[in-house]
Write an enzyme that holds these catalytic residues in place. Structure first.
Site, mmCIF file in Angstrom:
data_model
loop_
_atom_site.group_PDB
_atom_site.id
_atom_site.type_symbol
_atom_site.label_atom_id
_atom_site.label_comp_id
_atom_site.label_asym_id
_atom_site.label_seq_id
_atom_site.Cartn_x
_atom_site.Cartn_y
_atom_site.Cartn_z
ATOM 1 N N LYS A 1 42.183 0.207 47.610
ATOM 2 C CA LYS A 1 42.711 -0.420 46.399
ATOM 3 C C LYS A 1 44.027 -1.098 46.758
ATOM 4 O O LYS A 1 44.971 -0.439 47.215
ATOM 5 C CB LYS A 1 42.926 0.635 45.321
ATOM 6 C CG LYS A 1 43.557 0.074 44.058
ATOM 7 C CD LYS A 1 43.634 1.109 42.957
ATOM 8 C CE LYS A 1 44.302 0.547 41.723
ATOM 9 N NZ LYS A 1 44.331 1.522 40.632
ATOM 10 N N LYS B 1 38.811 -2.972 45.916
ATOM 11 C CA LYS B 1 39.340 -3.513 44.671
ATOM 12 C C LYS B 1 40.647 -4.247 44.928
ATOM 13 O O LYS B 1 41.490 -3.698 45.624
ATOM 14 C CB LYS B 1 39.576 -2.339 43.723
ATOM 15 C CG LYS B 1 40.226 -2.688 42.424
ATOM 16 C CD LYS B 1 40.567 -1.443 41.686
ATOM 17 C CE LYS B 1 41.383 -1.834 40.485
ATOM 18 N NZ LYS B 1 41.917 -0.712 39.807
#
Ligand code: PBG
Length: 331
Positions: free
Chosen positions: A203, A256
């Site tokens: 992330k 992400k």
């Protein structure tokens, strides 16, 4: 002089255009397909009843009370969507994010309600403290820094409460070290060995989360998330993050955001081959919405092109606010 186009003047053995001449032949040789069952629809759940409040920076996305979250899930189900990812907007915030573990908080209540009304729908829950802390940071602060290990203890409590409410998948998005292993162990000790973990493994610290922070009311009151979310410049580090989460027991790993990190999705899929999710995040969604609202792009085409690119890079699962629209476009 010969008429151009009457017969070929070049002798070409290979003409790649032959396989692009009609929709039938293009469909026959198409390498990447999208299907609604690979989409996950994120939902923002708040308190109250009958609440359906549109997020200013995310047209078509709403803060929903539990009853409305159930209705939205059922409507999504009719569009062909089989899974949702829940985020919570608690009534109360404090410095340690206590509401994250409250069995009566919006997420836990919504899990139970969805499992009661639409039991075939897969319910995943986001596990993080940023929506629950009054300072908006993803963890517990000690001397102004997010303290890893106390934060992991709190995340474990949150994950266990989600599992106890009936969540099929818990999805830690905090980026603390060691949280996947700690959550796995705690779930197993309490008899939740069937609850899966989808870790936000790679992330990045991204500007594209901006609209989400409006939706989830989770912007940090000071500072940023650079001490735990990844530097956008790093790809090899993403492989180390994923390796660690797989080692600790992650069932699904996530990259992400999605579009700016297609190379990372491809490398993660190649290196590990495990179920790989990509989160097409709020900023990616809102950019398309904004351009479409100005008449600057053809939204359905741009949407499907983005989702196809994410799939082509190697994502098995795509988390997207476009889930319902994309499912309808594919029907
Ligand atoms: C919670 C969390 C965030 C997102 C998913 N889980 C925000 C953040 O890290 O600030 C972003 C999702 C999106 O932008 O759509 N930590």
């Amino acid at each position: 002089m010969s008429t151009p186009g009457a017969h070929s003047t070049l002798h070409l053995t290979r003409r790649l255009r032959r396989l692009r001449r009609s929709e039938a032949i293009r469909a026959m040789v198409r390498e990447t397909r999208l299907a609604p069952d690979m989409f996950v629809l994120p939902l923002f759940v708040c308190g109250g009843e009958g609440v359906r409040r549109e997020v200013r920076s995310m047209p078509g996305v709403f803060q929903l009370s539990v009853d409305e979250a159930v209705r939205e899930t059922e409507a999504a189900r009719r569009d062909g969507i089989r899974s949702v990812l829940l985020f919570g907007l608690p009534d109360q915030k404090d410095d340690i994010g206590s509401a994250a573990c409250d069995p009566e908080a919006p997420v836990q209540s919504a899990v139970r309600a969805i499992k009661r009304e639409a039991p075939e729908v897969l319910v995943a829950t986001d596990v993080c403290l940023c929506e629950y802390t009054d300072h908006g940071h993803c963890g517990i602060l000690v001397d102004g820094e997010i303290a890893n290990d106390p934060t992991v203890e709190q995340l474990v409590r949150a994950a266990v409460s989600h599992a106890a409410s009936g969540a099929d998948i818990v999805a830690p998005s905090d980026m603390m070290d060691g949280r996947v292993g700690a959550i796995r162990q705690a779930l197993d000790e309490r008899g939740f060995e069937q609850t899966a973990i989808m870790s936000y493994a790679a992330k990045y610290c991204s500007a594209f989360y901006g609209p989400f922070r409006d939706a989830a009311e989770s912007a940090p009151k000071f500072g940023d998330r650079r001490s735990h979310q990844m530097d956008p410049a790093n790809a090899r580090e993403a492989l180390r993050e994923v390796a660690q989460d797989v080692e600790e027991g992650a069932d699904i790993v996530m990259v992400k955001p999605a579009l700016p990190y297609l190379d990372v999705i491809a490398r993660v899929k190649d290196a590990f081959g495990c179920p790989t999710a990509a989160y097409h995040v709020s900023g990616e969604y809102s950019m398309l919405k904004a351009a479409a609202r100005n008449g600057w792009i053809d939204e359905p085409r741009a949407m499907l092109e983005c989702l196809t690119a994410i799939r082509r890079a190697g994502a098995d699962i795509i988390i997207t606010y476009y889930a319902r629209e994309a499912a309808r476009a594919l029907a």
